[in-house]
Design a protein around this motif. Structure first.
Motif, mmCIF file in Angstrom:
data_model
loop_
_atom_site.group_PDB
_atom_site.id
_atom_site.type_symbol
_atom_site.label_atom_id
_atom_site.label_comp_id
_atom_site.label_asym_id
_atom_site.label_seq_id
_atom_site.Cartn_x
_atom_site.Cartn_y
_atom_site.Cartn_z
ATOM 1 N N ASN A 178 88.966 87.746 84.663
ATOM 2 C CA ASN A 178 87.566 87.481 84.388
ATOM 3 C C ASN A 178 86.947 86.762 85.596
ATOM 4 O O ASN A 178 87.459 85.739 86.043
ATOM 5 N N PRO A 179 85.847 87.278 86.156
ATOM 6 C CA PRO A 179 85.240 86.622 87.322
ATOM 7 C C PRO A 179 84.713 85.217 87.036
ATOM 8 O O PRO A 179 84.510 84.437 87.961
ATOM 9 N N ILE A 180 84.532 84.886 85.782
ATOM 10 C CA ILE A 180 84.081 83.529 85.435
ATOM 11 C C ILE A 180 85.144 82.498 85.813
ATOM 12 O O ILE A 180 84.825 81.333 86.046
ATOM 13 N N THR A 181 86.408 82.921 85.917
ATOM 14 C CA THR A 181 87.436 81.958 86.346
ATOM 15 C C THR A 181 87.130 81.433 87.742
ATOM 16 O O THR A 181 87.395 80.263 88.035
ATOM 17 N N SER A 182 86.548 82.263 88.600
ATOM 18 C CA SER A 182 86.171 81.811 89.949
ATOM 19 C C SER A 182 85.078 80.753 89.876
ATOM 20 O O SER A 182 85.087 79.785 90.632
ATOM 21 N N VAL A 183 84.140 80.940 88.983
ATOM 22 C CA VAL A 183 83.065 79.963 88.802
ATOM 23 C C VAL A 183 83.648 78.640 88.326
ATOM 24 O O VAL A 183 83.318 77.566 88.839
ATOM 25 N N ARG A 184 84.538 78.712 87.341
ATOM 26 C CA ARG A 184 85.143 77.487 86.818
ATOM 27 C C ARG A 184 85.998 76.803 87.880
ATOM 28 O O ARG A 184 85.953 75.578 88.023
ATOM 29 N N ASP A 185 86.770 77.586 88.643
ATOM 30 C CA ASP A 185 87.608 76.996 89.693
ATOM 31 C C ASP A 185 86.756 76.304 90.757
ATOM 32 O O ASP A 185 87.110 75.227 91.246
ATOM 33 N N LYS A 229 84.460 71.083 92.968
ATOM 34 C CA LYS A 229 83.309 70.204 93.194
ATOM 35 C C LYS A 229 83.455 68.908 92.413
ATOM 36 O O LYS A 229 83.139 67.828 92.932
ATOM 37 N N ILE A 230 83.939 68.995 91.186
ATOM 38 C CA ILE A 230 84.153 67.785 90.383
ATOM 39 C C ILE A 230 85.153 66.870 91.082
ATOM 40 O O ILE A 230 84.934 65.661 91.183
ATOM 41 N N ALA A 231 86.252 67.442 91.571
ATOM 42 C CA ALA A 231 87.270 66.641 92.259
ATOM 43 C C ALA A 231 86.687 65.958 93.492
ATOM 44 O O ALA A 231 86.967 64.779 93.759
ATOM 45 N N PHE A 232 85.841 66.674 94.226
ATOM 46 C CA PHE A 232 85.199 66.103 95.405
ATOM 47 C C PHE A 232 84.318 64.907 95.035
ATOM 48 O O PHE A 232 84.441 63.823 95.581
ATOM 49 N N TRP A 233 83.415 65.113 94.070
ATOM 50 C CA TRP A 233 82.491 64.054 93.689
ATOM 51 C C TRP A 233 83.189 62.922 92.934
ATOM 52 O O TRP A 233 82.758 61.768 93.015
#
Length: 114
Positions: A92-99, A104-108
């Motif tokens: 599912n291409p949505i996995t790329s969005v979630r990844d 980004k969450i880890a960065f912030w």
């Protein structure tokens, strides 16, 4: 016995006071999505958010919102979908969005996790 020349410092992110003369815990930007605003309302009280980093904190909140939405879409559609052209199962291409949101969450989070 402690040395009086040393101050007690918390190592917990977001627990330090705002610099003198800087307003902390500013209001959320109007452009936040509903989910982003929910994340802001939950996390801002546990962090020192100043005017100068409000947009960055908002980006952190929007990353959380993006992750949540992608996770819900994956729960509805599944990790594997059928390719509409071939009928073959594909990730599912949505996995790329979630990844991407997870990164980004880890960065912030290094800056804002309270």
């Amino acid at each position: 016995m402690g040395n009086p020349d040393f101050a007690v410092v918390s190592l917990r992110p977001g627990s330090k006071p705002a610099p003198e003369g800087v307003q902390a815990n500013v209001t959320a930007p109007e452009w936040l999505t509903e989910r982003g605003r929910t994340a802001w309302d939950r996390l801002a009280p546990r962090n020192v958010v100043t005017e100068s980093d409000a947009d960055e904190f908002a980006a952190f909140c929007e990353s959380i919102a993006e992750y949540q939405e992608a996770t819900e879409l994956l729960a509805e559609t599944g990790l594997v979908i059928l390719d509409p052209m071939s009928g073959a199962p594909v990730p599912n291409p949505i996995t790329s969005v979630r990844d991407r949101a997870d990164r980004k969450i880890a960065f912030w989070a290094n800056r804002f996790r309270g």
